[in-house]
Enzyme design. Structure first.
Site, PDB file in Angstrom:
ATOM      1  N   SER A  77      77.219   0.866  30.322  1.00  0.00           N
ATOM      2  CA  SER A  77      77.329  -0.526  29.910  1.00  0.00           C
ATOM      3  C   SER A  77      77.381  -1.459  31.128  1.00  0.00           C
ATOM      4  CB  SER A  77      78.546  -0.681  28.992  1.00  0.00           C
ATOM      5  OG  SER A  77      78.560  -1.950  28.390  1.00  0.00           O
ATOM      6  N   ASP A 117      72.705   0.151  19.186  1.00  0.00           N
ATOM      7  CA  ASP A 117      73.746  -0.481  20.006  1.00  0.00           C
ATOM      8  C   ASP A 117      73.837  -1.958  19.624  1.00  0.00           C
ATOM      9  OD1 ASP A 117      75.327  -1.533  22.062  1.00  0.00           O
ATOM     10  OD2 ASP A 117      74.507  -0.145  23.543  1.00  0.00           O
ATOM     11  N   HIS A 137      77.067   1.811  20.757  1.00  0.00           N
ATOM     12  CA  HIS A 137      77.453   1.498  22.135  1.00  0.00           C
ATOM     13  C   HIS A 137      78.463   2.529  22.631  1.00  0.00           C
ATOM     14  CE1 HIS A 137      77.422  -0.976  25.648  1.00  0.00           C
ATOM     15  NE2 HIS A 137      78.741  -1.082  25.643  1.00  0.00           N
TER      16      HIS A 137
END
Length: 217
Positions: free
Chosen positions: A108, A163, A195
């Site tokens: 991320s 996601d 995610h």
């Protein structure tokens, strides 16, 4: 004298910590990793705009969530974080580790930082692995700063197709940009993954790093 062995730097996501990610290394059971040094740093705490200014561990500011391809970017904060990553890499090379055996990986926000750190590092590294990340800079501001050596560092880009935090489209925009500047990139979509990071992704990362370790020994 060069130290045989490899170095893997893992950069966590927003609000997370380095120690919380340390179990990842236990999945890398191949003998090639018996001489690997792992590093799981924690981001400094800072107010984060997308979370209403709440203070949390963050490598740089994120103006909005979900992150889209066109989201605004905190390039100054990003470049400050990149300098810290580069200092860690420099220290490892000074200790004798071959740059070809140094891998930067991140999830991320850490994946976005991985991308910027690898592209802006002046030497060729073993590789950069981006999980659920995005391009955290405007390409024009950064392209001139990428050395021919940096363009030879391969990138593995993995992203879940569902996601909703860093949109799949934001991840998908990365590889074509890398292609235009001549950086080798393998893009792997993970159907049904949100995610998060899956064991399947990490197993593939192990084989991906392993293949590059052998070629650089």
């Amino acid at each position: 004298m060069a130290r045989s062995g490899s170095f893997v730097l893992w950069l966590h996501g927003l609000g997370d910590s380095g120690p919380a990610n340390e179990p990842i290394k236990d999945l890398f059971t191949s003998p090639e990793f018996s001489n690997t040094k792992w590093s799981f740093p924690s981001a400094p705490s800072a107010p984060v705009t997308c979370n209403y200014g709440h203070v949390m561990p963050s490598w740089f500011d994120i103006p909005q969530i979900p992150v889209t391809h066109g989201s605004p970017k905190d390039e100054n904060g990003l470049l400050k974080a990149v300098r810290n990553v580069h200092a860690t890499i420099d220290k490892e090379i000074a200790a004798g580790t071959n740059p070809n055996n140094i891998f930067i990986c991140g999830f991320s926000q850490g994946g976005a930082l991985t991308l910027a750190s690898v592209l802006l590092y002046p030497k060729t590294l073993g590789g950069g692995a981006v999980f659920s990340g995005w391009v955290p800079f405007s390409p024009l501001s950064i392209i001139e700063q990428i050395t021919p050596e940096a363009k030879r560092t391969p990138i593995l880009w993995s992203h879940g197709t569902v996601d909703s935090t860093v949109l799949f489209k934001a991840g998908q925009a990365g590889p074509p940009f890398l292609e235009t500047i001549g950086v080798p990139c393998e893009f792997k979509p993970y159907p049904g993954l949100g995610h998060s990071i899956s064991n399947e992704e990490l197993r593939y990362l192990e084989s991906w790093i392993k293949a590059r370790l052998q070629s650089s020994s």
